[in-house]
Design a protein around this motif. Structure first.
Motif, PDB file in Angstrom:
ATOM      1  N   PRO A 272      25.985  23.807 -21.271  1.00  0.00           N
ATOM      2  CA  PRO A 272      26.551  22.777 -22.144  1.00  0.00           C
ATOM      3  C   PRO A 272      27.841  23.247 -22.800  1.00  0.00           C
ATOM      4  O   PRO A 272      27.991  24.423 -23.160  1.00  0.00           O
ATOM      5  CB  PRO A 272      25.457  22.548 -23.191  1.00  0.00           C
ATOM      6  N   ASN A 273      28.779  22.309 -22.937  1.00  0.00           N
ATOM      7  CA  ASN A 273      30.066  22.597 -23.564  1.00  0.00           C
ATOM      8  C   ASN A 273      30.111  21.894 -24.917  1.00  0.00           C
ATOM      9  O   ASN A 273      30.294  20.675 -24.988  1.00  0.00           O
ATOM     10  CB  ASN A 273      31.198  22.094 -22.665  1.00  0.00           C
ATOM     11  N   PRO A 274      29.947  22.646 -26.018  1.00  0.00           N
ATOM     12  CA  PRO A 274      29.901  22.017 -27.345  1.00  0.00           C
ATOM     13  C   PRO A 274      31.189  21.290 -27.710  1.00  0.00           C
ATOM     14  O   PRO A 274      31.172  20.369 -28.533  1.00  0.00           O
ATOM     15  CB  PRO A 274      29.641  23.198 -28.290  1.00  0.00           C
ATOM     16  N   GLU A 275      32.313  21.668 -27.091  1.00  0.00           N
ATOM     17  CA  GLU A 275      33.578  20.993 -27.386  1.00  0.00           C
ATOM     18  C   GLU A 275      33.533  19.522 -26.973  1.00  0.00           C
ATOM     19  O   GLU A 275      34.089  18.658 -27.655  1.00  0.00           O
ATOM     20  CB  GLU A 275      34.729  21.694 -26.667  1.00  0.00           C
ATOM     21  N   LEU A 276      32.847  19.222 -25.865  1.00  0.00           N
ATOM     22  CA  LEU A 276      32.746  17.837 -25.426  1.00  0.00           C
ATOM     23  C   LEU A 276      31.899  17.012 -26.380  1.00  0.00           C
ATOM     24  O   LEU A 276      32.146  15.817 -26.583  1.00  0.00           O
ATOM     25  CB  LEU A 276      32.155  17.774 -24.016  1.00  0.00           C
ATOM     26  N   THR A 277      30.907  17.638 -26.969  1.00  0.00           N
ATOM     27  CA  THR A 277      30.088  16.961 -27.975  1.00  0.00           C
ATOM     28  C   THR A 277      30.907  16.672 -29.217  1.00  0.00           C
ATOM     29  O   THR A 277      30.874  15.571 -29.780  1.00  0.00           O
ATOM     30  CB  THR A 277      28.869  17.825 -28.338  1.00  0.00           C
ATOM     31  N   GLU A 278      31.704  17.663 -29.626  1.00  0.00           N
ATOM     32  CA  GLU A 278      32.508  17.509 -30.840  1.00  0.00           C
ATOM     33  C   GLU A 278      33.626  16.489 -30.667  1.00  0.00           C
ATOM     34  O   GLU A 278      33.871  15.662 -31.555  1.00  0.00           O
ATOM     35  CB  GLU A 278      33.099  18.872 -31.221  1.00  0.00           C
ATOM     36  N   ARG A 279      34.297  16.501 -29.506  1.00  0.00           N
ATOM     37  CA  ARG A 279      35.477  15.649 -29.313  1.00  0.00           C
ATOM     38  C   ARG A 279      35.139  14.252 -28.832  1.00  0.00           C
ATOM     39  O   ARG A 279      35.785  13.278 -29.218  1.00  0.00           O
ATOM     40  CB  ARG A 279      36.445  16.311 -28.332  1.00  0.00           C
ATOM     41  N   TYR A 280      34.109  14.157 -27.968  1.00  0.00           N
ATOM     42  CA  TYR A 280      33.837  12.864 -27.333  1.00  0.00           C
ATOM     43  C   TYR A 280      32.431  12.337 -27.605  1.00  0.00           C
ATOM     44  O   TYR A 280      32.071  11.287 -27.094  1.00  0.00           O
ATOM     45  CB  TYR A 280      34.061  12.970 -25.818  1.00  0.00           C
ATOM     46  N   GLY A 281      31.669  13.073 -28.392  1.00  0.00           N
ATOM     47  CA  GLY A 281      30.334  12.604 -28.733  1.00  0.00           C
ATOM     48  C   GLY A 281      29.335  12.701 -27.598  1.00  0.00           C
ATOM     49  O   GLY A 281      28.288  12.052 -27.638  1.00  0.00           O
ATOM     50  N   LEU A 282      29.644  13.500 -26.560  1.00  0.00           N
ATOM     51  CA  LEU A 282      28.726  13.627 -25.434  1.00  0.00           C
ATOM     52  C   LEU A 282      27.455  14.335 -25.884  1.00  0.00           C
ATOM     53  O   LEU A 282      27.503  15.401 -26.494  1.00  0.00           O
ATOM     54  CB  LEU A 282      29.388  14.392 -24.289  1.00  0.00           C
ATOM     55  N   GLU A 283      26.327  13.749 -25.556  1.00  0.00           N
ATOM     56  CA  GLU A 283      25.033  14.304 -25.936  1.00  0.00           C
ATOM     57  C   GLU A 283      24.371  14.915 -24.710  1.00  0.00           C
ATOM     58  O   GLU A 283      24.165  14.239 -23.707  1.00  0.00           O
ATOM     59  CB  GLU A 283      24.135  13.198 -26.509  1.00  0.00           C
ATOM     60  N   TYR A 284      24.064  16.200 -24.783  1.00  0.00           N
ATOM     61  CA  TYR A 284      23.377  16.855 -23.683  1.00  0.00           C
ATOM     62  C   TYR A 284      21.876  16.573 -23.780  1.00  0.00           C
ATOM     63  O   TYR A 284      21.261  16.799 -24.825  1.00  0.00           O
ATOM     64  CB  TYR A 284      23.639  18.358 -23.705  1.00  0.00           C
ATOM     65  N   VAL A 285      21.322  16.065 -22.698  1.00  0.00           N
ATOM     66  CA  VAL A 285      19.906  15.678 -22.675  1.00  0.00           C
ATOM     67  C   VAL A 285      19.296  16.142 -21.358  1.00  0.00           C
ATOM     68  O   VAL A 285      20.008  16.416 -20.380  1.00  0.00           O
ATOM     69  CB  VAL A 285      19.750  14.147 -22.808  1.00  0.00           C
ATOM     70  N   PRO A 286      17.975  16.218 -21.277  1.00  0.00           N
ATOM     71  CA  PRO A 286      17.319  16.523 -19.997  1.00  0.00           C
ATOM     72  C   PRO A 286      17.615  15.424 -18.979  1.00  0.00           C
ATOM     73  O   PRO A 286      17.893  14.279 -19.330  1.00  0.00           O
ATOM     74  CB  PRO A 286      15.834  16.564 -20.356  1.00  0.00           C
ATOM     75  N   LEU A 287      17.524  15.780 -17.716  1.00  0.00           N
ATOM     76  CA  LEU A 287      17.826  14.834 -16.647  1.00  0.00           C
ATOM     77  C   LEU A 287      16.946  13.591 -16.727  1.00  0.00           C
ATOM     78  O   LEU A 287      17.417  12.473 -16.490  1.00  0.00           O
ATOM     79  CB  LEU A 287      17.657  15.515 -15.285  1.00  0.00           C
ATOM     80  N   SER A 288      15.688  13.773 -17.084  1.00  0.00           N
ATOM     81  CA  SER A 288      14.771  12.626 -17.166  1.00  0.00           C
ATOM     82  C   SER A 288      15.232  11.633 -18.224  1.00  0.00           C
ATOM     83  O   SER A 288      15.176  10.412 -18.020  1.00  0.00           O
ATOM     84  CB  SER A 288      13.354  13.109 -17.478  1.00  0.00           C
TER      85      SER A 288
END
Length: 346
Positions: free
Chosen positions: A176-192
């Motif tokens: 996971p890239n925390p910068e993408l979460t901070e800049r674009y709000g991308l939430e890392y989640v399990p595939l399911s």
């Protein structure tokens, strides 16, 4: 350095010739590398290959016997190269991982927009003088949940673009890239969770033994009814037969592909005078909610320039006794182990 380049498309030639400022002796062939064509590399110290080429262990053994010591892959993915065999034979391999994430990402979003607004169908209707709009009602990307499967360089650009459309972004990746979460709000989640919530899923994962047919019947059934699936990564990640069944049932609402698991021998070649013998591919083409391009996502002037320059740079480095910037380092081979294909980031 004398190098034989296989599977060179006509549009590549000018880019490769322009990049060859060190005046390497380049033999440009449109022939695909395989066991029957490997002899064409006799006299060359290096070869260059593309995705249709067979760079398996037996082919590498042939090349080694001809004196080939270097393989420059004109792509980011190198799942067609047996790296373990290459290392055993003392053949060095380099790829082009950074040619242009923008080219692939923009193509993925283009497929999304074309499908969600039925642009390919609208074009066909208009050319037939049919100006009705009844079957062309689409939907907006704004507010939709998009799942990005494999958030590497390309997936990160997809996230940036779709953030601008106002999409909710989900991602799954081993790093996971925390910068993408901070800049674009991308939430890392399990595939399911990604499959259960995403309206659109864009695939950018590498092809490895673990990801081969990762998107199978079970995973497709776990997706939201009517989901849009986009694959510009590697064809083998998707079980095409399972996707076809999901299309027929209506569970898979849209499918956009730039890659296909059986594309070797099909893509990059003019088959206008041939029968289409691939029944699965032929069936896909009958669906109005399916859009397929022939592995052209990388096909921009910028990307072709970068690929040519990086390929020639690898040849130059090897010729000077140096390591190229993107030389691949296969894992150590254990005694008694058999050579197996390695894989790469898409």
């Amino acid at each position: 350095m004398h190098a034989t380049l296989f599977s060179v498309q006509s549009f590549e030639r000018s880019f490769l010739q322009h990049a060859n400022t060190r005046h390497h002796q380049l033999q440009l062939l449109d022939t695909r590398l395989c066991a029957d064509t490997a002899h064409l590399a006799q006299g060359a110290a290096a070869i260059s290959v593309f995705s249709p080429d067979d760079v398996s262990g037996p082919v590498l053994e042939q090349l080694s016997s001809y004196g080939v010591r270097y393989v420059a892959v004109r792509a980011a993915g190198y799942d067609n190269v047996d790296l373990v065999a290459a290392r055993q034979l003392g053949i060095r391999v380099a790829n082009v991982p950074d040619y242009s994430p923008y080219a692939i990402a923009e193509h993925a979003v283009t497929l999304m927009l074309t499908l969600c607004r039925h642009l390919h169908q609208a074009d066909q209707q208009l050319r037939a003088n049919d100006f009705r709009l009844d079957q062309l009602i689409g939907f907006e990307l704004h507010g939709k949940t998009v799942g990005i499967l494999g958030v590497g360089r390309i997936g990160a650009v997809v996230a940036r673009i779709l953030h601008g459309f106002g999409c909710r972004l989900l991602g799954t990746d081993v790093q996971p890239n925390p910068e993408l979460t901070e800049r674009y709000g991308l939430e890392y989640v399990p595939l399911s969770q990604l499959c259960a919530q995403a309206d659109i899923i864009s695939v950018h994962t590498p092809l490895t033994p673990a990801t081969h047919h990762l998107i199978n019947e079970r995973l497709l059934k776990s997706m939201k009814p009517g989901v849009m699936l986009i694959n510009t990564g590697r064809g083998g990640v998707l079980d095409t037969a399972a996707a076809l069944r999901a299309l027929k049932s209506g569970h898979l609402g849209f499918l956009g592909l730039d890659v296909y698991e059986a594309e070797k021998g099909l893509f990059f070649t003019d088959h206008t005078r041939d029968l289409l013998l691939d029944d699965t591919f032929a069936r896909l083409l009958t669906f109005k909610n399916v859009l397929i391009t022939g592995h052209q996502a990388y096909l921009t002037r910028e990307a072709l320039t970068n690929i040519a320059e990086a390929t020639v740079a690898s040849l130059t480095a090897w010729g000077q006794g140096e390591a190229p910037a993107h030389e691949l380092l296969p894992p150590p081979v254990k005694a008694g182990s058999s050579a197996t294909p390695a894989s790469a980031k898409a």
